[in-house]
Structure formats: C-alpha cells, structure tokens
Design an enzyme around this catalytic site. Structure first.
Site, PDB file in Angstrom:
ATOM      1  N   ARG A  84       0.850  -1.191   0.000  1.00 33.09           N
ATOM      2  CA  ARG A  84       0.000   0.000   0.000  1.00 33.09           C
ATOM      3  C   ARG A  84       0.886   1.243   0.000  1.00 33.09           C
ATOM      4  O   ARG A  84       1.926   1.268   0.653  1.00 33.09           O
ATOM      5  CB  ARG A  84      -0.899   0.022   1.251  1.00 33.09           C
ATOM      6  N   GLU A 144      -2.747   7.643  -4.225  1.00 31.31           N
ATOM      7  CA  GLU A 144      -3.700   7.063  -5.165  1.00 31.31           C
ATOM      8  C   GLU A 144      -5.121   7.051  -4.624  1.00 31.31           C
ATOM      9  O   GLU A 144      -5.366   6.838  -3.441  1.00 31.31           O
ATOM     10  CB  GLU A 144      -3.265   5.647  -5.558  1.00 31.31           C
ATOM     11  N   HIS A 170      -1.696   0.124  -9.592  1.00 30.55           N
ATOM     12  CA  HIS A 170      -2.272  -0.840  -8.636  1.00 30.55           C
ATOM     13  C   HIS A 170      -2.858  -2.055  -9.379  1.00 30.55           C
ATOM     14  O   HIS A 170      -4.029  -2.409  -9.203  1.00 30.55           O
ATOM     15  CB  HIS A 170      -3.331  -0.169  -7.757  1.00 30.55           C
TER      16      HIS A 170
END
Ligand SMILES: O=C(O)CC[C@@H](O)C(=O)O
Length: 309
Positions: free
Chosen positions: A227, A256, A284
């Site tokens: 993450r 993001e 991602h």
C-alpha cells in the site's frame, strides 16, 4: 442468507453462491449513505474496496455475519468494530498472490535491466549499449517485509532467479525452502532489494520512512506492491535523489485514489516519481490479472460456503 455485493467481480460468485441458496443482491453504484440505510437487511457483504466499512456502518448492520473482501487488503474495514460486533472477516490473498509475485519480478527485471527505457530509445532511433548495461538479479539479497501469501509467492520466484531471499515477519518460525527469517536489523544489514508484503495498519503506516531508509546498510532497490501509505513518499524521493535508493518499482502510491486524475495533485514528490527514469509506476495492478480475477472469486466463494452454507 442474503448477501450484498458492493463491487463488480467475476460472475462465478453470484452463480455459485446462488446454487447454494444464498440470495445475492448486486449494488455497484449506491453511496456510503445508501448502504447505511439498507445494511441491516444483509447477512453478508462481499466487497473489494468501493465503500469503507467503518464503525458507523457496521453498527447499523444488525444482522451481518460476515464481510468477504475479494482481495488481500482489509484496510477499508474496521476490523476492531467487526470483532466487537461478532462479524467474521474473510479475505482471499491466495487468489492474487501469484499475480503479485510475477509483477514484482517483472518490475525488477524491467528496472534493473533498463528494458523499457532501452526499448523506447531504440524505437526513437537511439542505439545506446553502455548506458543501458543491466544489473542481474542473480546473487542479490532480497529482503521481504512480511511473509504471508504475497511474500512467500515472491520468495518462490526470486529464489529461482538465484537470489538469496530473507524476510522479516512479526510471526515467528516461518522460514522455508525459499527464504530465511531474520530480524529487521539483519534484513537492513544485508538487503540489496527491499520489497513490502504487509497490510496497511496503524503500525505499518509509513513503516519505510527516513529513519528506516537510513538504517539500510547498502544502497538498494525498492519495491512496493503493498500500500502507498506503507511508505513516506517524501523520504523515498529524497533517497532516490541521493542515490541511496537505486531505483523504485511502485504499484501503489500514497496519493492514489481510483483514477489517474486524482493523482495530478500539485506535488513535487509525485512529479519526481512520474518523471524519474529510476522509477517504474503501475496503477495498482499487481494483483489484477485475468487469472487472479477468477481465482480471487473462487477462493472467496469456497470460504463463504465452508463457513456459512
Ligand atoms: O481490489 C483491488 O482494487 C486491489 C486488490 C489488492 O490490492 C489486494 O489487496 O488484494
């Protein structure tokens, strides 16, 4: 049992659970408030990450028995509230671990061998060999933080490339034929490549910060498929600028949201990441292959059936 599906997923979820007499309701557009108004009706929720299932929502979910996350990361769900309310949490990292591991290897090969840059140059008529000399994976020490499904799948691949794989994990006794468990200090002393495979929690927020980077003995390559908020991006950019971090492979970014537009903040660090030759960025998608879409769905269905059918 009545289940609310909050994100689009592979159709096998609805098909297989309906066969087992679950009642499925698909809702891919309603807002957080809409969900709050009707959450009481459901026994289960299947979600990726569209709506945060926070304490406020969960307290309204009087009949909820489980939340199933199609994917690994559960940071969108208030786990403490769920436990207090007796709601079972299910995730499915077994479904996208192979995809994540391939992505890690792919990004490293592209970065360390300058594959993308060299290819772009040749297509523009530029033929540079010395400037595009690569760096081999063979013989490198890879330090993984976190040795769950993703870490282990990554170790399996990288050990096949002749890397020495070491890892740090909060659970003891996880060494296997692919990798050796070490202390965080030992990992920081030896790693040529650092890769994150941890969930995002209060404890792992900004785990990789200026102090952590300074604690790495060698200059190193950095990989993040976990993450964005596991890393203090400003410290990472400083270390890329100074050369302490030789290059970064980032599938996730601190800034993001759900689309590129959201990334276009006026942010010098982000601009550096997007422009630097030393950085590979993907949107991602590490856990996002055609195969993982199906495997994630199958794993979640099997787990729901095992506990609730
Ligand atoms: O569901 C997503 O959008 C990404 C999933 C991935 O990051 C995971 O946590 O498994």
């Amino acid at each position: 049992m009545k289940i609310l599906l909050l994100d689009k997923n592979h159709p096998l979820i609805t098909a297989q659970l309906s066969e087992k007499n679950f009642i499925l309701e698909e809702d891919f557009t309603s807002s957080y408030e809409d969900v709050g108004r009707k959450i009481e009706q459901y026994d289960g929720i299947i979600i990726r990450s569209r709506i945060p299932l926070d304490k406020n929502l969960l307290e309204k979910a009087k009949n909820l028995k489980f939340i199933a996350r199609v994917g690994a990361g559960m940071e969108n769900i208030d786990a403490e509230a769920a436990e207090t309310l007796g709601i079972q949490l299910i995730n499915s990292p077994e479904g996208n671990r192979d995809s994540v591991a391939e992505h890690v290897v792919g990004m490293l090969l592209i970065l360390m061998n300058r594959l993308f840059i060299a290819s772009q140059e040749v297509k523009r008529g530029i033929w540079l060999r010395e400037e595009n000399r690569g760096d081999e994976l063979l013989g490198k020490t890879v330090g993984l933080i976190g040795y769950g499904n993703m870490g282990k799948a990554t170790a399996k691949r990288l050990s096949g490339f002749g890397c020495r794989v070491i890892f740090h994990d909060i659970l003891p006794g996880l060494s296997d034929e692919f990798a050796t468990q070490v202390s965080l200090q030992e990992l920081q002393d030896s790693a040529d490549i650092l890769s994150l495979h941890i969930p995002l929690t209060e404890k792992t927020h900004y785990l990789v910060n200026a102090e952590f980077i300074a604690g790495m003995r060698k200059d190193f390559y950095f990989v993040n498929t976990a993450r964005g908020n596991n890393v203090d991006t400003h410290s990472l950019v400083m270390a890329l600028r100074s050369g302490k971090v030789k290059g970064a492979c980032l599938d996730v970014l601190e800034y993001e949201k759900s689309s590129f537009e959201n990334l276009e903040a006026d942010n010098e660090d982000l601009t550096y990441l997007l422009e630097s030759e030393k950085v590979i960025v993907t949107p991602h998608i590490a856990g996002w292959t055609h195969q993982s879409k199906e495997k994630l769905a199958q794993v979640i269905v099997d787990k729901i059936i095992a506990s609730f059918a």
